[in-house]
Design a protein around this motif. Sequence first.
Motif, mmCIF file in Angstrom:
data_model
loop_
_atom_site.group_PDB
_atom_site.id
_atom_site.type_symbol
_atom_site.label_atom_id
_atom_site.label_comp_id
_atom_site.label_asym_id
_atom_site.label_seq_id
_atom_site.Cartn_x
_atom_site.Cartn_y
_atom_site.Cartn_z
ATOM 1 N N PHE A 92 35.551 25.960 -25.018
ATOM 2 C CA PHE A 92 35.006 24.660 -25.440
ATOM 3 C C PHE A 92 33.786 24.267 -24.606
ATOM 4 C CE2 PHE A 92 39.381 23.740 -27.209
ATOM 5 C CZ PHE A 92 38.967 23.818 -28.521
ATOM 6 N N ILE A 93 33.819 24.556 -23.315
ATOM 7 C CA ILE A 93 32.661 24.269 -22.459
ATOM 8 C C ILE A 93 31.478 25.126 -22.871
ATOM 9 C CG2 ILE A 93 31.778 24.390 -20.088
ATOM 10 C CD1 ILE A 93 34.664 23.666 -19.172
ATOM 11 N N LEU A 94 31.728 26.393 -23.183
ATOM 12 C CA LEU A 94 30.669 27.286 -23.647
ATOM 13 C C LEU A 94 30.057 26.775 -24.954
ATOM 14 C CD1 LEU A 94 29.164 30.038 -23.306
ATOM 15 C CD2 LEU A 94 30.966 31.023 -24.725
ATOM 16 N N ILE A 95 30.896 26.371 -25.891
ATOM 17 C CA ILE A 95 30.400 25.832 -27.166
ATOM 18 C C ILE A 95 29.566 24.580 -26.929
ATOM 19 C CG2 ILE A 95 31.135 24.726 -29.319
ATOM 20 C CD1 ILE A 95 33.542 26.724 -29.279
ATOM 21 N N ALA A 96 30.029 23.702 -26.036
ATOM 22 C CA ALA A 96 29.267 22.486 -25.726
ATOM 23 C C ALA A 96 27.909 22.837 -25.128
ATOM 24 C CB ALA A 96 30.059 21.603 -24.762
ATOM 25 N N GLY A 97 27.875 23.818 -24.237
ATOM 26 C CA GLY A 97 26.605 24.248 -23.649
ATOM 27 C C GLY A 97 25.648 24.799 -24.687
ATOM 28 N N LEU A 98 26.181 25.605 -25.600
ATOM 29 C CA LEU A 98 25.340 26.150 -26.672
ATOM 30 C C LEU A 98 24.824 25.042 -27.588
ATOM 31 C CD1 LEU A 98 27.441 29.331 -27.546
ATOM 32 C CD2 LEU A 98 25.205 29.259 -26.401
ATOM 33 N N MET A 99 25.670 24.057 -27.869
ATOM 34 C CA MET A 99 25.240 22.936 -28.703
ATOM 35 C C MET A 99 24.125 22.140 -28.020
ATOM 36 S SD MET A 99 28.906 21.689 -30.261
ATOM 37 C CE MET A 99 28.263 20.176 -30.928
ATOM 38 N N LEU A 100 24.226 21.985 -26.701
ATOM 39 C CA LEU A 100 23.164 21.283 -25.972
ATOM 40 C C LEU A 100 21.841 22.045 -26.060
ATOM 41 C CD1 LEU A 100 25.089 20.055 -22.824
ATOM 42 C CD2 LEU A 100 23.925 18.611 -24.503
ATOM 43 N N LEU A 101 21.908 23.364 -26.005
ATOM 44 C CA LEU A 101 20.674 24.152 -26.125
ATOM 45 C C LEU A 101 20.076 24.036 -27.520
ATOM 46 C CD1 LEU A 101 21.450 27.436 -24.165
ATOM 47 C CD2 LEU A 101 20.176 25.436 -23.403
ATOM 48 N N ILE A 102 20.924 24.038 -28.541
ATOM 49 C CA ILE A 102 20.450 23.934 -29.919
ATOM 50 C C ILE A 102 19.874 22.552 -30.203
ATOM 51 C CG2 ILE A 102 21.232 23.889 -32.330
ATOM 52 C CD1 ILE A 102 23.272 26.091 -31.495
ATOM 53 N N GLU A 103 20.474 21.519 -29.633
ATOM 54 C CA GLU A 103 20.076 20.134 -29.899
ATOM 55 C C GLU A 103 18.898 19.656 -29.051
ATOM 56 O OE1 GLU A 103 21.189 17.756 -32.108
ATOM 57 O OE2 GLU A 103 22.185 19.441 -33.039
ATOM 58 N N ARG A 104 18.230 20.531 -28.373
ATOM 59 C CA ARG A 104 17.095 20.102 -27.532
ATOM 60 C C ARG A 104 16.041 19.417 -28.382
ATOM 61 N NH1 ARG A 104 15.466 25.314 -24.823
ATOM 62 N NH2 ARG A 104 13.500 24.250 -24.755
ATOM 63 N N ARG A 105 15.557 18.309 -27.868
ATOM 64 C CA ARG A 105 14.522 17.550 -28.573
ATOM 65 C C ARG A 105 13.258 17.522 -27.734
ATOM 66 N NH1 ARG A 105 18.397 13.488 -28.111
ATOM 67 N NH2 ARG A 105 20.136 14.081 -29.421
#
Length: 181
Positions: free
Chosen positions: A56-69
């Motif tokens: 879950f932490i890995l998925i959250a980290g990947l989501m943060l990278l994808i959601e970069r603005r």
Amino acid sequence: MQKISTNLVLGLACIVFALLVAFAWIPLDTDTWLVERSRGKYVVGDSLAPTLAAAFILIAGLMLLIERRSEDTRPGMENLKFIGAMVVIGIVSVLVMRWAGPVAVSLLQGDGEYRLLRDTAPWKYAGFALGGCFMVFSMISFVEGKPSMRAALIAVIAVAGIIMLYDLPFDDVLLPPNGDV
């Protein structure tokens, strides 16, 4: 050159932490894998819960990278305050989780010893339910800026869901903190 953003820093930190937990900490700290077969039945291995947490932490980290603005700024004091508040809520929640069961037994059972009752309902759920609900409710309330019935309902549903997924299907699982008491 691209700016260093909050989401980039936090996302990479989450990914590195998750990989360290999954490939270093868990293998060095546990004796069994995710699920083990023992005497003809499947039992939860020591590494199941921490491996799921790392995932879950890995998925959250990947989501943060994808959601970069593009308007995302460098990490600042507001980010540190937020992380600090989450850490404090987490620590208080773990303390509530750890002591709610023994306190409930001493108040309601009188002569009962929690260590002997930690695998019997309702005592085995006391700490996990109170500490878990406090954690989820407090984090949602902090993010939203106010407590609400919606946050309380989400907390109860989330904790009940975890209990149904982890505790009910397996006879040999002790919810936190009961395995350590």
